[in-house]
Structures are given as structure tokens and as C-alpha cells.
Design an enzyme around this catalytic site. Sequence first.
Site, PDB file in Angstrom:
ATOM      1  N   GLU A   1       8.597  -2.453   8.711  1.00 14.17           N
ATOM      2  CA  GLU A   1       9.246  -1.530   9.973  1.00 14.17           C
ATOM      3  C   GLU A   1      10.779  -1.058   9.213  1.00 14.17           C
ATOM      4  OE1 GLU A   1      10.237   0.305  13.548  1.00 14.17           O
ATOM      5  OE2 GLU A   1      12.266   0.603  12.550  1.00 14.17           O
TER       6      GLU A   1
ATOM      7  N   GLU B   1       1.051  -1.139  -0.152  1.00 12.21           N
ATOM      8  CA  GLU B   1      -0.067   0.004   0.156  1.00 12.21           C
ATOM      9  C   GLU B   1       0.453   1.392   0.055  1.00 12.21           C
ATOM     10  OE1 GLU B   1      -1.778  -1.444   4.019  1.00 12.21           O
ATOM     11  OE2 GLU B   1      -3.550  -1.150   2.452  1.00 12.21           O
TER      12      GLU B   1
ATOM     13  N   CYS C   1      -2.800   1.682   8.221  1.00 13.55           N
ATOM     14  CA  CYS C   1      -1.466   0.243   7.993  1.00 13.55           C
ATOM     15  C   CYS C   1      -1.743  -0.834   7.536  1.00 13.55           C
ATOM     16  CB  CYS C   1      -0.863   0.534   9.035  1.00 13.55           C
ATOM     17  SG  CYS C   1       0.695   0.895   9.311  1.00 13.55           S
TER      18      CYS C   1
ATOM     19  N   LEU D   1       6.065   5.121  20.087  1.00  8.26           N
ATOM     20  CA  LEU D   1       6.470   5.173  21.482  1.00  8.26           C
ATOM     21  C   LEU D   1       4.730   4.365  22.495  1.00  8.26           C
ATOM     22  CD1 LEU D   1       8.686   5.373  23.548  1.00  8.26           C
ATOM     23  CD2 LEU D   1       6.965   7.842  23.747  1.00  8.26           C
TER      24      LEU D   1
ATOM     25  N   CYS E   1      -1.591  -3.553  15.074  1.00 11.40           N
ATOM     26  CA  CYS E   1      -1.250  -3.098  13.633  1.00 11.40           C
ATOM     27  C   CYS E   1      -1.831  -4.338  12.635  1.00 11.40           C
ATOM     28  CB  CYS E   1      -0.108  -2.973  13.742  1.00 11.40           C
ATOM     29  SG  CYS E   1       0.842  -2.378  11.892  1.00 11.40           S
TER      30      CYS E   1
HETATM   31  N1  SAH Z   1       7.109   0.136  11.767  1.00  8.58           N
HETATM   32  C1  SAH Z   1       7.028   1.746  11.726  1.00  8.58           C
HETATM   33  C2  SAH Z   1       6.612   2.128  10.400  1.00  8.58           C
HETATM   34  C3  SAH Z   1       4.612   1.814  10.206  1.00  8.58           C
HETATM   35  S1  SAH Z   1       4.417   3.629  10.568  1.00  8.58           S
HETATM   36  C4  SAH Z   1       6.715   2.237  12.775  1.00  8.58           C
HETATM   37  O1  SAH Z   1       6.060   1.775  13.504  1.00  8.58           O
HETATM   38  O2  SAH Z   1       6.820   3.342  12.856  1.00  8.58           O
HETATM   39  C5  SAH Z   1       3.031   3.506  11.154  1.00  8.58           C
HETATM   40  C6  SAH Z   1       2.244   4.439  12.795  1.00  8.58           C
HETATM   41  O3  SAH Z   1       1.056   3.897  12.495  1.00  8.58           O
HETATM   42  C7  SAH Z   1       2.881   3.595  13.143  1.00  8.58           C
HETATM   43  O4  SAH Z   1       3.253   4.351  14.590  1.00  8.58           O
HETATM   44  C8  SAH Z   1       1.889   2.334  14.103  1.00  8.58           C
HETATM   45  O5  SAH Z   1       2.523   2.394  15.990  1.00  8.58           O
HETATM   46  C9  SAH Z   1       0.579   3.166  13.477  1.00  8.58           C
HETATM   47  N2  SAH Z   1      -0.400   1.957  13.504  1.00  8.58           N
HETATM   48  C10 SAH Z   1       0.007   0.879  13.037  1.00  8.58           C
HETATM   49  N3  SAH Z   1      -1.559   0.135  13.315  1.00  8.58           N
HETATM   50  C11 SAH Z   1      -2.508   1.581  14.164  1.00  8.58           C
HETATM   51  C12 SAH Z   1      -3.615   1.847  14.144  1.00  8.58           C
HETATM   52  N4  SAH Z   1      -4.378   0.439  14.186  1.00  8.58           N
HETATM   53  N5  SAH Z   1      -4.251   2.367  14.961  1.00  8.58           N
HETATM   54  C13 SAH Z   1      -3.786   3.424  14.943  1.00  8.58           C
HETATM   55  N6  SAH Z   1      -2.222   3.525  14.320  1.00  8.58           N
HETATM   56  C14 SAH Z   1      -1.201   2.620  14.337  1.00  8.58           C
END
Ligand code: SAH
Length: 349
Positions: free
Chosen positions: A161, A87, A334, A216, A114
Site C-alpha cells: 500500500e 514483483e 498482485c 473502491l 489480494c
Molecule cells: N494497495 C494499493 C495498491 C495495490 S494496486 C491498492 O489497494 O490500491 C493493485 C490493484 O489490484 C488494487 O486495485 C487491488 O484492489 C487489485 N487487486 C488485488 N487483488 C486482485 C485480484 N485478485 N483481482 C483483481 N484485482 C485485484
Amino acid sequence: MYLTDLDKQGVAALMTEWRQPRFRTDQVMAWLNKGVRPEEMTNLPKALREQLAALPYGGSVIERKLTSPKDGTVKYLFLLEDGNLVEGVLMHYSYGNTACISTQVGCRMGCKFCASTLEGCVRDLRPGEMLSFIKLMEQDEPPREGWSRSVTNIVLMGSGEPLDNYDNVVTFLRRVTSPDELNISPRNISLSTCGLVPKIYRFMEEAPHVTLSISLHAHSDEVRKTMMPIANTYPIGDLIEAARAYAEKTGRRVVFEYALVEGVNDGREDAVALAKLLRGMVCHVNLIPLNSVKERSLMGVSRAHAEEFAGWLTKEHISATVRREMGADIDGACGQLRRRVIHEIQQPI
Ligand code: SAH
């Protein structure tokens, strides 16, 4: 070797090997930078076009596209040459268009909330594939009046990631910022990571100084471990120390992403503890009302509650905003669209 994985030096070496005049390098680069395939490189001799076309290309095509009627956000599903789907999202702001792209097919980090990680990581994306997403978005959406280009900002916040695909992502960042290629300023690029601490230290030494975003989502190891397996490997204290080092080394404000989960990390005492953890750092907190994932039982909070949480942080002198929810009506989060389409393909109605 894939054609899209060659940078200018690589193309120049190929032209020398094929005994082409030097100016062909610039011609080929100009086409490649626009995402044009060899068959359509009309100012090249036919024989050279055929030679280039005989190499594996290594790009992608737009398989499906959904536009949000609400805010115009476009969600793309890109088809890779091996049949995998990933995506990307294009979001429109007053200052420009931001492309959100993926760095892996799937993800091996296993965060509980996620959708990208539910089936693990299928494979890493190559630099040429990541570049192809940006080029396809630019082809699909011409620049607005008075703009020189359509995609002005990039966030590595799609599936995967980025620091788990370290070499390819660093190469991608060097190429996308290079004047020989897309020439997008590192200031307009953000990389989001769940916090691979040793890689953050390497990244600040080796890569263009982009904005670092850290997912975080909690202020203590105890809570973080319930949501993010990576917290078992790198304690939150080490992660914050790496973030401070990044801010100092690059002079860039670090962004912390914090998805608010009902009853888990959304109380007033959580805001106070988070503020204490981040005190003294040049940083910003991006609050995200968790996008509830059907497959998981974690619930998001209302926008009003997220605003209240932001107020608690501001009172503690920590800069915080609630992320604008873009494209929520088109499975913007995501991994959600990819999963839905794979599901449809596997189980046709
Ligand atoms: N792996 C990296 C890049 C992904 S960024 C990371 O963890 O930062 C995608 C962002 O969306 C990350 O901050 C992730 O924690 C957040 N995310 C994933 N699923 C989510 C959801 N269901 N609701 C809100 N944020 C989500």
C-alpha cells in the site's frame, strides 16, 4: 546509508566530502540514473570507483523473468539485497511501456481478494529500491525505434500500500519525476491506494500531482467491509470526499478501481448505486473482472458481464471501461508470482 538512496544533492555532498571536483557529481548521477554499479562507472578514477563500491548499494537484481506469449507482458521477480523478493510488471501499449512496481514486501492491508497481503507486510521498500526496478526494466528492454526511453509510464500498483510507506513513496515520486534523475512526467504516473484518507490529504499538498487511483470495489460500507478491512477505519463517504478534494486541488481525473465479484457487487442495482456515489466528480471507473485467488473463495465475472456493467455505468453518465487483462497467463495479478516462487523455493519438488 545506501548509494541508491542518494539524490543529486546527496551525491554532491559526498563528492565535496571526498574532495572530488564538482563535475564528478554529474558523472556519478549519469551512471546511477542508468542503474550502473560503481565497478562499471568507467570514466571515474579507480580510487573513486572503489570508494563508491565500498558503500552499501541498496538496489536489486532480476531473479526471474516471465514473458507472456499472448501479449508480451513481462513479469519480473526482483531480488533485494536482504534476500526478499518483490514483483514488477512491464506492459506494452501503443503509446509506451508501463512499469507496474511494488512499494512494500507484502502488505498489511488485509484485502480478502489480494494475494500480496496473505502473509502481512515484511518491510517497506526504500526509494532507491523502487527506482532500481525501473532502471533494471529499462536495461532489460531497450527503447523501441524512435523512442528516447523504454519505460514511459509508471503505476504504483504492485504489492504493498503506497500510502502506508508514505515518506519513501513521496521521495521516490520526487526523484523519478526530477530532471536530475529519471524525468518522467507526473502525468504519466498513477498511484493506487485502498484509501488511507488522512494520507490522501497530505499527499495532495506534498507530492507531485500524479493520477490518483482508488481501490473502491464497493459502493457501500457494508459490502466494502466484507472485502477490505480499511473500510472499518475510513467510511466510504470520507474517502469519496478526499477523492473530490484531490480532483479539485490537482485538476486531475480520479480513477476508481472496481473489481467485479460474482454475486457480491456486480448487479445492475450496484451500478446505479455506484453512479449515484460518484455523481458530479471528474472521475473514471476502471472495472476489473476479479482474478480469482486460489487461497480465497471469491469468484470473478466474465468479460462479457464486466462490459455489461460498464454499459450500466455509462448509461448513468459515469465514464467506465473494462481493464485490459494483461499477463493473466503469467500470474500477472498482485503477489501471485512471488507467492508461487517462494512456495517453490521453500518446497523444492
Ligand atoms: N494497495 C494499493 C495498491 C495495490 S494496486 C491498492 O489497494 O490500491 C493493485 C490493484 O489490484 C488494487 O486495485 C487491488 O484492489 C487489485 N487487486 C488485488 N487483488 C486482485 C485480484 N485478485 N483481482 C483483481 N484485482 C485485484
